[in-house]
Scaffold this motif. Structure first.
Motif, PDB file in Angstrom:
ATOM      1  N   GLN A 185       0.818  -1.022  -0.072  1.00  0.00           N
ATOM      2  CA  GLN A 185      -0.078  -0.056  -0.014  1.00  0.00           C
ATOM      3  C   GLN A 185       0.780   1.321   0.062  1.00  0.00           C
ATOM      4  O   GLN A 185       0.692   2.079  -0.866  1.00  0.00           O
ATOM      5  CB  GLN A 185      -0.826  -0.004   1.272  1.00  0.00           C
ATOM      6  N   ALA A 186       1.928   1.308   0.893  1.00  0.00           N
ATOM      7  CA  ALA A 186       2.809   2.479   0.895  1.00  0.00           C
ATOM      8  C   ALA A 186       3.646   2.705  -0.341  1.00  0.00           C
ATOM      9  O   ALA A 186       3.472   3.855  -0.810  1.00  0.00           O
ATOM     10  CB  ALA A 186       3.897   2.363   1.903  1.00  0.00           C
ATOM     11  N   VAL A 187       4.004   1.493  -1.231  1.00  0.00           N
ATOM     12  CA  VAL A 187       4.537   1.854  -2.409  1.00  0.00           C
ATOM     13  C   VAL A 187       3.546   2.178  -3.469  1.00  0.00           C
ATOM     14  O   VAL A 187       3.836   3.168  -4.268  1.00  0.00           O
ATOM     15  CB  VAL A 187       5.148   0.449  -2.967  1.00  0.00           C
ATOM     16  N   ILE A 188       2.295   1.753  -3.304  1.00  0.00           N
ATOM     17  CA  ILE A 188       1.246   2.274  -4.351  1.00  0.00           C
ATOM     18  C   ILE A 188       0.928   3.808  -4.125  1.00  0.00           C
ATOM     19  O   ILE A 188       0.917   4.675  -5.160  1.00  0.00           O
ATOM     20  CB  ILE A 188       0.059   1.478  -4.321  1.00  0.00           C
ATOM     21  N   PHE A 189       0.644   4.286  -2.750  1.00  0.00           N
ATOM     22  CA  PHE A 189       0.737   5.535  -2.433  1.00  0.00           C
ATOM     23  C   PHE A 189       1.771   6.240  -2.846  1.00  0.00           C
ATOM     24  O   PHE A 189       1.624   7.539  -3.148  1.00  0.00           O
ATOM     25  CB  PHE A 189       0.008   5.652  -0.967  1.00  0.00           C
ATOM     26  N   SER A 190       2.988   5.865  -2.707  1.00  0.00           N
ATOM     27  CA  SER A 190       4.019   6.484  -2.943  1.00  0.00           C
ATOM     28  C   SER A 190       4.349   7.095  -4.464  1.00  0.00           C
ATOM     29  O   SER A 190       4.924   8.099  -4.950  1.00  0.00           O
ATOM     30  CB  SER A 190       5.358   5.683  -2.677  1.00  0.00           C
ATOM     31  N   LYS A 191       3.522   6.373  -5.263  1.00  0.00           N
ATOM     32  CA  LYS A 191       3.496   6.934  -6.774  1.00  0.00           C
ATOM     33  C   LYS A 191       3.010   8.075  -6.963  1.00  0.00           C
ATOM     34  O   LYS A 191       2.966   8.767  -8.123  1.00  0.00           O
ATOM     35  CB  LYS A 191       2.803   5.771  -7.524  1.00  0.00           C
ATOM     36  N   ASN A 192       2.136   8.584  -6.089  1.00  0.00           N
ATOM     37  CA  ASN A 192       1.448   9.660  -5.960  1.00  0.00           C
ATOM     38  C   ASN A 192       1.866  10.608  -4.644  1.00  0.00           C
ATOM     39  O   ASN A 192       1.207  11.187  -3.755  1.00  0.00           O
ATOM     40  CB  ASN A 192      -0.172   9.840  -5.972  1.00  0.00           C
TER      41      ASN A 192
ATOM     42  N   GLU B  83       3.050  13.406  -4.319  1.00  0.00           N
ATOM     43  CA  GLU B  83       2.584  14.964  -4.008  1.00  0.00           C
ATOM     44  C   GLU B  83       1.116  14.836  -3.447  1.00  0.00           C
ATOM     45  O   GLU B  83       0.975  16.105  -2.562  1.00  0.00           O
ATOM     46  CB  GLU B  83       2.563  15.662  -5.578  1.00  0.00           C
ATOM     47  N   LYS B  84       0.471  13.927  -3.343  1.00  0.00           N
ATOM     48  CA  LYS B  84      -0.614  13.866  -2.852  1.00  0.00           C
ATOM     49  C   LYS B  84      -0.622  13.204  -1.420  1.00  0.00           C
ATOM     50  O   LYS B  84      -1.031  13.681  -0.318  1.00  0.00           O
ATOM     51  CB  LYS B  84      -1.917  13.456  -3.628  1.00  0.00           C
ATOM     52  N   TYR B  85       0.106  12.054  -1.398  1.00  0.00           N
ATOM     53  CA  TYR B  85       0.180  11.392   0.001  1.00  0.00           C
ATOM     54  C   TYR B  85       1.559  11.710   0.494  1.00  0.00           C
ATOM     55  O   TYR B  85       2.405  10.705   0.058  1.00  0.00           O
ATOM     56  CB  TYR B  85      -0.050   9.815  -0.356  1.00  0.00           C
ATOM     57  N   LEU B  86       1.617  12.437   1.240  1.00  0.00           N
ATOM     58  CA  LEU B  86       3.186  13.073   1.726  1.00  0.00           C
ATOM     59  C   LEU B  86       3.706  11.903   2.578  1.00  0.00           C
ATOM     60  O   LEU B  86       5.212  12.109   2.684  1.00  0.00           O
ATOM     61  CB  LEU B  86       2.732  14.306   2.385  1.00  0.00           C
ATOM     62  N   TYR B  87       2.804  11.163   3.318  1.00  0.00           N
ATOM     63  CA  TYR B  87       3.803  10.189   4.311  1.00  0.00           C
ATOM     64  C   TYR B  87       4.080   8.751   3.671  1.00  0.00           C
ATOM     65  O   TYR B  87       4.517   7.931   4.432  1.00  0.00           O
ATOM     66  CB  TYR B  87       2.693   9.921   5.509  1.00  0.00           C
ATOM     67  N   ALA B  88       3.531   8.746   2.398  1.00  0.00           N
ATOM     68  CA  ALA B  88       3.935   7.156   1.965  1.00  0.00           C
ATOM     69  C   ALA B  88       5.455   6.680   1.945  1.00  0.00           C
ATOM     70  O   ALA B  88       5.532   5.682   2.384  1.00  0.00           O
ATOM     71  CB  ALA B  88       3.476   7.227   0.529  1.00  0.00           C
ATOM     72  N   ASN B  89       6.480   7.442   1.458  1.00  0.00           N
ATOM     73  CA  ASN B  89       7.625   6.860   1.724  1.00  0.00           C
ATOM     74  C   ASN B  89       8.220   6.927   2.831  1.00  0.00           C
ATOM     75  O   ASN B  89       8.962   5.972   3.306  1.00  0.00           O
ATOM     76  CB  ASN B  89       8.578   7.887   0.986  1.00  0.00           C
ATOM     77  N   PHE B  90       7.784   7.813   3.866  1.00  0.00           N
ATOM     78  CA  PHE B  90       7.799   7.889   5.379  1.00  0.00           C
ATOM     79  C   PHE B  90       7.430   6.401   5.885  1.00  0.00           C
ATOM     80  O   PHE B  90       8.374   5.986   6.686  1.00  0.00           O
ATOM     81  CB  PHE B  90       7.554   8.989   5.906  1.00  0.00           C
ATOM     82  N   VAL B  91       6.468   6.184   5.524  1.00  0.00           N
ATOM     83  CA  VAL B  91       5.770   4.925   5.993  1.00  0.00           C
ATOM     84  C   VAL B  91       6.422   3.737   5.769  1.00  0.00           C
ATOM     85  O   VAL B  91       6.833   2.776   6.516  1.00  0.00           O
ATOM     86  CB  VAL B  91       4.343   4.681   5.922  1.00  0.00           C
TER      87      VAL B  91
END
Length: 419
Positions: free
Chosen positions: A351-358, A360-368
């Motif tokens: 889920q974090a990888v999928i969200f990290s593709k965007n 700019e919108k999901y600011l915490y994805a890479n952090f998670v």
């Protein structure tokens, strides 16, 4: 407080109750350290109340509600088998209580996921900041001669009024990372000061996990996960330069602090006594060999498949657990427990990888994603991370942060400006 909870929706009421998690853990630590043993600890009772309320909150989400029931029943399978085998009904209640520390991160993740998808993160970060303050104050009390040492031998380190020192280290990594990540987005200079402060706090705990974990996290936070499409060489160069300047200073002053304290004597004693692997793993590799022998010789065929439950596992190993999460989960719940654990981590990671593709919108994805990998590595060497009673709720919280969107952050800032 009663009137406040009565007026608030259930989810917000639960978060306000979570503000009492660490204060109650402090009281619980005081009681246990002074050998005041209750039939069920006040910390366990309070966390079971939180779990029950979260369970009720999940009832409005049928799929998540039945998934929660399914997970509990699956983890109780070895307990039911032990009941049939030994006719010991006390195992059921003991295992049910001990299962809570494994399901709390999952339940908390679902709870905060639902909350963040429909509301702002303001209240969640208030919980994080308050908990961080309580934790840090506890750890630093040692410098005033108050609180309990991390290691009784030599009066080394500090864990405040909390009981489980390893769990204090895990909790510091989680809370300090969230606080620092939020600070990095707002003020780079204060981020550096916060990083140095967190290193001082970690050194006060005097555990390898806290010191190396805090340093690693604060080095990685400024580094954006590189992508094939775009690698910002300027940012990379700046981060590299700052690291090149700060890291030697941190290592030098950190080592000077260690050598001037009683921590050095303890490290030198164990380094001289054990081989390098045993020293790094704090004897956990020896416990692993012992537990593996118990698994191979004392588990029957079915128990090797479904496990024996947490209580029986502890009894069969004379309460000497391996303290490596994935291993302890396997010896207690065998393949079914191991599958659930790995599946849960993979779900969050994917889920974090999928969200990290965007991003700019999901600011915490890479952090998670970063924290997932760090916590898994630490849990595989130090233990008491994913099985931590203290850190469980905060693990679920940190893994849910990728559901925070940029739009919700803007709405939150706007609401603050209008107040």
């Amino acid at each position: 407080m009663k009137n406040l909870i009565y007026k608030l929706p259930l989810d917000k009421s639960i978060i306000y109750l979570m503000l009492f998690l660490l204060p109650i853990d402090m009281v619980n630590g005081f009681l246990l350290t002074n050998n005041i043993i209750l039939p069920i600890s006040i910390s366990q009772a309070f966390k079971m109340l939180i779990v029950l309320l979260i369970f009720l909150n999940l009832a409005q989400y049928p799929k998540q509600f039945f998934l929660s029931i399914f997970i509990i029943l699956v983890l109780m399978v070895p307990s039911f088998f032990q009941l049939f085998k030994n006719l010991d009904f006390s195992l059921l209640m003991n295992d049910l209580i001990k299962i809570t520390k494994y399901v709390i991160p999952i339940f908390a993740f679902l709870f905060f996921r639902n909350y963040l998808k429909k509301d702002t993160s303001k209240l969640v970060f208030k919980l994080v900041n308050f908990s961080y303050f309580i934790l840090v104050i506890n750890i630093l009390l040692k410098h005033l001669g108050v609180g309990y040492p991390m290691y009784n031998f030599g009066d080394i380190g500090s864990k405040g009024f909390f009981y489980a020192g390893n769990e204090v280290s895990a909790l510091l990594l989680i809370l300090s990372s969230i606080v620092s990540f939020n600070l990095w987005k707002r003020n780079k200079f204060f981020y550096v000061l916060m990083a140095l402060f967190n290193i001082v706090v970690a050194l006060s705990i005097a555990s390898k996990t806290s010191v190396f974990g805090v340093i690693l996290i604060h080095i990685l936070i400024p580094i954006k996960r590189p992508t094939i499409r775009k690698i910002n060489l300027k940012i990379f160069a700046n981060v590299f330069l700052v690291t090149l300047i700060l890291l030697p200073a941190i290592v030098y002053y950190g080592w000077s602090y260690v050598k001037a304290s009683s921590i050095y004597n303890r490290l030198y004693y164990f380094y001289d006594k054990f081989d390098f692997l045993t020293f790094i793993l704090s004897n956990r590799n020896v416990f692993l060999k012992d537990s593996l022998q118990v698994y191979l010789q004392e588990y029957n065929f079915l128990e090797k498949i479904i496990g024996v439950g947490q209580t029986s596992y502890e009894q069969m190993n004379h309460l000497k657990l391996v303290e490596i999460d994935v291993v302890d989960i396997f010896f207690a719940y065998a393949f079914i427990g191991l599958f659930l654990f790995i599946f849960a981590l993979l779900f969050v990671g994917v889920q974090a990888v999928i969200f990290s593709k965007n991003i700019e919108k999901y600011l915490y994805a890479n952090f998670v994603l970063m924290m997932l990998l760090i916590l898994f590595v630490i849990s595989s060497t130090a233990g008491h991370v994913f099985s931590s009673g203290m850190a469980g709720i905060y693990i679920g919280l940190i893994f849910s942060l990728f559901y925070i969107s940029k739009a919700s952050c803007k709405n939150e800032v706007l609401s603050q400006e209008l107040q």
